[in-house]
Structure formats: C-alpha cells, structure tokens
Design an enzyme around this catalytic site. Structure first.
Site, PDB file in Angstrom:
ATOM      1  N   GLY A   1      -0.084 -10.706  19.308  1.00 47.98           N
ATOM      2  CA  GLY A   1       0.443 -10.522  17.967  1.00 47.98           C
ATOM      3  C   GLY A   1       0.385  -9.052  17.608  1.00 47.98           C
TER       4      GLY A   1
ATOM      5  N   ALA B   1     -15.828  -6.475  24.724  1.00 50.98           N
ATOM      6  CA  ALA B   1     -15.169  -5.523  23.830  1.00 50.98           C
ATOM      7  C   ALA B   1     -14.718  -4.313  24.633  1.00 50.98           C
ATOM      8  CB  ALA B   1     -16.132  -5.099  22.726  1.00 50.98           C
TER       9      ALA B   1
ATOM     10  N   LYS C   1      -5.091 -12.279  15.173  1.00 47.33           N
ATOM     11  CA  LYS C   1      -5.234 -12.764  16.546  1.00 47.33           C
ATOM     12  C   LYS C   1      -6.693 -12.812  17.000  1.00 47.33           C
ATOM     13  CE  LYS C   1      -3.792  -8.301  18.382  1.00 47.33           C
ATOM     14  NZ  LYS C   1      -3.721  -7.686  17.050  1.00 47.33           N
ATOM     15  N   SER C   2      -7.501 -11.813  16.650  1.00 48.55           N
ATOM     16  CA  SER C   2      -8.910 -11.829  17.065  1.00 48.55           C
ATOM     17  C   SER C   2      -9.666 -12.967  16.393  1.00 48.55           C
ATOM     18  CB  SER C   2      -9.584 -10.492  16.742  1.00 48.55           C
ATOM     19  OG  SER C   2      -9.028  -9.459  17.513  1.00 48.55           O
TER      20      SER C   2
ATOM     21  N   ASP D   1     -11.395  -8.718  24.038  1.00 49.35           N
ATOM     22  CA  ASP D   1     -10.674  -8.144  22.899  1.00 49.35           C
ATOM     23  C   ASP D   1     -10.769  -6.626  22.987  1.00 49.35           C
ATOM     24  OD1 ASP D   1      -9.302  -7.851  20.550  1.00 49.35           O
ATOM     25  OD2 ASP D   1     -10.783  -8.845  19.297  1.00 49.35           O
TER      26      ASP D   1
ATOM     27  N   ALA E   1      -0.708  -5.759  14.954  1.00 50.80           N
ATOM     28  CA  ALA E   1      -1.953  -5.267  14.356  1.00 50.80           C
ATOM     29  C   ALA E   1      -2.260  -6.049  13.086  1.00 50.80           C
ATOM     30  CB  ALA E   1      -1.829  -3.781  14.041  1.00 50.80           C
ATOM     31  N   ARG E   2      -3.510  -6.425  12.933  1.00 56.37           N
ATOM     32  CA  ARG E   2      -4.001  -7.146  11.747  1.00 56.37           C
ATOM     33  C   ARG E   2      -3.264  -8.467  11.509  1.00 56.37           C
ATOM     34  NH1 ARG E   2      -8.604  -4.958  11.598  1.00 56.37           N
ATOM     35  NH2 ARG E   2      -8.994  -3.188  10.254  1.00 56.37           N
TER      36      ARG E   2
ATOM     37  N   HIS F   1     -15.608  -6.675  13.212  1.00 55.03           N
ATOM     38  CA  HIS F   1     -15.539  -7.731  14.232  1.00 55.03           C
ATOM     39  C   HIS F   1     -16.931  -8.307  14.489  1.00 55.03           C
ATOM     40  CE1 HIS F   1     -11.394  -7.621  16.178  1.00 55.03           C
ATOM     41  NE2 HIS F   1     -11.313  -6.747  15.194  1.00 55.03           N
TER      42      HIS F   1
ATOM     43  N   THR G   1     -19.572  -8.347  12.517  1.00 50.64           N
ATOM     44  CA  THR G   1     -20.015  -9.105  11.347  1.00 50.64           C
ATOM     45  C   THR G   1     -19.358 -10.474  11.313  1.00 50.64           C
ATOM     46  OG1 THR G   1     -20.406  -7.083  10.097  1.00 50.64           O
ATOM     47  CG2 THR G   1     -20.120  -9.110   8.820  1.00 50.64           C
TER      48      THR G   1
END
Length: 191
Positions: A8, A33, A14-15, A93, A10-11, A49, A51
C-alpha cells in the site's frame, strides 16, 4: 509455509493490518525492522510502531536488520520453526526500506541495479524455503510521478520488480488503502 505480502501507500494502514494479522496467526511474533533512525522524524515513526505493538499484549521480539535480511530470515526460520517447532509469526516491516538501504550501499556503482537484483534473488530463495508463517510489508511506490533523479528511478523500478517477485512467492497479497485491506491474489486474473 505461509507467505503473505501486505502493500500500500505511505500511511495506508498496512503495518497495523500486518500486525493484527500476525496476532491472529501465531502465538508469538518476531518483528524484523529494516528502518534505520537517521533523524528525529524517523525515530518518532519507529517509536510509534513500537508503542502500537506493545499496546496489544501480543508477545513480540524485535530484531533490527537493515541490510542482511535474507540471511537473518533464514536464521530466524531455523531457530523458531525448525529447532523450536513453535507457532511463531515473522513480520518484516518493510521491504522497500530494506531495498533502499541495500541500494544506497552501491548507488555510485555501475552495477548497483544488478547487485540489488541479486539480493532480491536471495530473499526469494529464503521465502520459497521458509517453513513458518511470514508477513512482508512493502510500499507500492510506482503509482506516482516519475522520479526526477536517476537514483529515484532506479529505486522505483527495483521496488516494483521486487514487489512482483514477492507477490508471486506469496500465498496471499493484500493491498491496504485508507486503512482498508483487500486481498488480491484470490482475484488475480488467470490467463
């Protein structure tokens, strides 16, 4: 073996979608990461991420691997899936950040594109042999304008080729737009 790709913009969400999926698929997770915190803004993204992952209560182990991703995944697969035989989900990710890290090592070399392609070949070989469940987050970078620089075009093209190869090696491919995941592989046109 279950390989899932989540792509996808940015923002796009997806994550977060990949993390929720991992929590449903396994008893624990290994979060690989690929980002490097070179500036304050990137440090904030990484912290966000982390948090989000800790708030769910799911057991995540984070491993930072900006360059040697295929080798690290092979070791993780052996450790968690072959040796321990557990139900651990691996989440990477993200692939496009890994690819940019790899490309930047060789950006001034005439064979930079070929070297990146070799590293993607290494990744695909590991995915084809992976014995556990792995989710791979990547960016869909080819939907915008043509980058004005040679390096930008090289990255965009390499990312597009990488995403095609990872999608082909995946059981499921999800496109996340505006926080909404759509599974693409089951809708794939067959010739």
């Amino acid at each position: 073996m279950v390989v899932m790709m989540v792509t996808g913009g940015a923002r796009s969400g997806k994550s977060a979608f990949a993390e929720r999926s991992a929590e449903r698929l396994g008893d624990e997770g290994v979060y690989v990461a690929t980002a490097q915190a070179f500036d304050g803004e990137m440090k904030e993204r990484i912290a966000l991420h982390r948090t989000r992952r800790t708030e769910t209560g799911f057991a995540w182990k984070t491993i930072e691997e900006p360059l040697r991703l295929p080798e690290r995944l092979e070791a993780i697969d052996f450790d968690y899936n072959v040796y321990r035989g557990g139900n651990t989900v691996v989440l990477v990710d993200c692939l496009t950040i890994w690819l940019s890290n790899v490309l930047l090592q060789w950006e001034d070399e005439p064979d930079a594109e070929a070297r990146c392609a070799e590293r993607v070949d290494d990744l695909i070989r590991v995915l084809q042999r992976f014995q556990g469940t792995i989710l791979l987050v990547t960016n869909e970078v080819g939907l915008g304008v043509v980058p004005p620089s040679r390096l930008g075009r090289l990255f965009r093209d390499a990312a597009g080729r990488m995403n095609q190869r990872v999608a082909a090696a995946s059981r499921q491919v999800f496109l996340v737009t505006a926080g909404t995941p759509i599974e693409l592989k089951s809708r794939e046109f067959r010739w």
